[in-house]
Design a protein around this motif. Sequence first.
Motif, PDB file in Angstrom:
ATOM      1  N   GLU A  50      38.309 -14.540  65.772  1.00 16.39           N
ATOM      2  CA  GLU A  50      37.244 -13.718  65.204  1.00 16.39           C
ATOM      3  C   GLU A  50      35.887 -14.415  65.319  1.00 16.39           C
ATOM      4  OE1 GLU A  50      34.814 -10.970  63.846  1.00 16.39           O
ATOM      5  OE2 GLU A  50      36.859 -10.651  64.539  1.00 16.39           O
ATOM      6  N   ALA A  99      34.882 -13.802  68.891  1.00 17.67           N
ATOM      7  CA  ALA A  99      34.579 -12.385  69.101  1.00 17.67           C
ATOM      8  C   ALA A  99      33.243 -12.007  68.457  1.00 17.67           C
ATOM      9  CB  ALA A  99      35.709 -11.520  68.535  1.00 17.67           C
ATOM     10  N   ALA A 100      32.906 -12.617  67.331  1.00 17.69           N
ATOM     11  CA  ALA A 100      31.625 -12.325  66.675  1.00 17.69           C
ATOM     12  C   ALA A 100      30.453 -12.723  67.561  1.00 17.69           C
ATOM     13  CB  ALA A 100      31.547 -13.038  65.326  1.00 17.69           C
ATOM     14  N   ARG A 122      30.262 -10.060  70.260  1.00 17.54           N
ATOM     15  CA  ARG A 122      29.664  -8.835  69.709  1.00 17.54           C
ATOM     16  C   ARG A 122      28.148  -8.989  69.575  1.00 17.54           C
ATOM     17  NH1 ARG A 122      34.418  -8.671  66.895  1.00 17.54           N
ATOM     18  NH2 ARG A 122      33.585  -9.691  65.039  1.00 17.54           N
ATOM     19  N   ARG A 123      27.699 -10.162  69.164  1.00 16.95           N
ATOM     20  CA  ARG A 123      26.262 -10.396  69.058  1.00 16.95           C
ATOM     21  C   ARG A 123      25.596 -10.239  70.433  1.00 16.95           C
ATOM     22  NH1 ARG A 123      25.973 -15.555  67.510  1.00 16.95           N
ATOM     23  NH2 ARG A 123      24.753 -16.320  69.246  1.00 16.95           N
ATOM     24  N   GLN A 139      26.761  -8.366  72.831  1.00 19.74           N
ATOM     25  CA  GLN A 139      26.791  -6.945  73.145  1.00 19.74           C
ATOM     26  C   GLN A 139      25.647  -6.221  72.452  1.00 19.74           C
ATOM     27  OE1 GLN A 139      30.882  -6.315  71.921  1.00 19.74           O
ATOM     28  NE2 GLN A 139      31.566  -6.226  74.065  1.00 19.74           N
ATOM     29  N   GLU A 140      25.375  -6.624  71.234  1.00 20.17           N
ATOM     30  CA  GLU A 140      24.289  -5.989  70.481  1.00 20.17           C
ATOM     31  C   GLU A 140      22.918  -6.331  71.045  1.00 20.17           C
ATOM     32  OE1 GLU A 140      25.125  -7.364  66.523  1.00 20.17           O
ATOM     33  OE2 GLU A 140      26.928  -6.105  66.382  1.00 20.17           O
ATOM     34  N   VAL A 158      29.205  -4.034  77.269  1.00 21.30           N
ATOM     35  CA  VAL A 158      29.713  -3.309  76.105  1.00 21.30           C
ATOM     36  C   VAL A 158      30.981  -2.515  76.433  1.00 21.30           C
ATOM     37  CG1 VAL A 158      27.477  -3.185  74.972  1.00 21.30           C
ATOM     38  CG2 VAL A 158      28.177  -1.338  76.521  1.00 21.30           C
ATOM     39  N   THR A 194      35.898  -4.894  75.181  1.00 20.93           N
ATOM     40  CA  THR A 194      35.860  -5.215  73.760  1.00 20.93           C
ATOM     41  C   THR A 194      35.631  -6.713  73.560  1.00 20.93           C
ATOM     42  OG1 THR A 194      38.231  -5.650  73.492  1.00 20.93           O
ATOM     43  CG2 THR A 194      37.494  -3.338  73.245  1.00 20.93           C
ATOM     44  N   ALA A 195      34.962  -7.027  72.475  1.00 18.00           N
ATOM     45  CA  ALA A 195      34.704  -8.432  72.150  1.00 18.00           C
ATOM     46  C   ALA A 195      36.020  -9.184  71.977  1.00 18.00           C
ATOM     47  CB  ALA A 195      33.859  -8.528  70.889  1.00 18.00           C
ATOM     48  N   GLN A 196      37.005  -8.521  71.413  1.00 20.81           N
ATOM     49  CA  GLN A 196      38.297  -9.161  71.202  1.00 20.81           C
ATOM     50  C   GLN A 196      38.939  -9.522  72.542  1.00 20.81           C
ATOM     51  OE1 GLN A 196      38.578  -9.355  67.779  1.00 20.81           O
ATOM     52  NE2 GLN A 196      39.884 -11.042  68.366  1.00 20.81           N
ATOM     53  N   SER A 255      37.094 -12.482  74.109  1.00 22.98           N
ATOM     54  CA  SER A 255      37.489 -13.698  73.390  1.00 22.98           C
ATOM     55  C   SER A 255      38.856 -14.180  73.870  1.00 22.98           C
ATOM     56  CB  SER A 255      37.522 -13.426  71.886  1.00 22.98           C
ATOM     57  OG  SER A 255      38.038 -14.532  71.186  1.00 22.98           O
TER      58      SER A 255
END
Length: 181
Positions: free
Chosen positions: A116, A119-120, A123-124, A126-127, A133, A136-138, A141
Amino acid sequence: MPTDHEHVLRAAVTLLLRRPASSMDEIARAAGISRATLHRMFPGRPALITALGVEASARIARAIDTADLDAEDVPEALRGLVGQLMPCAEYLAFLYGESSLVGDPDLEQAWSAMDEQVAAVIRRGQENGSMRVDLTAQWVSEALFAFVAAAGWAVHEGRLAGRDAARSVTELLLGGAKRHG
């Protein structure tokens, strides 16, 4: 003189990656200790495997904690993370391959927390537009960890120079996951 626990675990993980069915006698020989000494340290193979899982998890967690995951430049944060993970690539590969550790609640909880954290970061990215995008971030990772484990194996087998491993992993990962133009 006491036996170096870390040395024994390193010898065991190295041998078990090459030959997963190695006996305790073979592991003791690889560590340069007697079977009796190995059994005093680990009363049986399950205890050794569990200790290796705990050590692997701890090493990976330290690598993640040491990396600058808060860096504004997400691809650079991932490069730094891979650089921190490469010294424990054998342990990561061991976790991937050791089926007897599947279902261990402590290890699964530790793995979920580490996964996690990574993945965070993705995601950052991706944002902020620096990472794709449509993946998936998962998944990215998971791919990062798998690439590090594979690179560790390739270094071990002499197919990849150790000094090139981190760059090879990050360029392959980012070349596929990084958003282009």
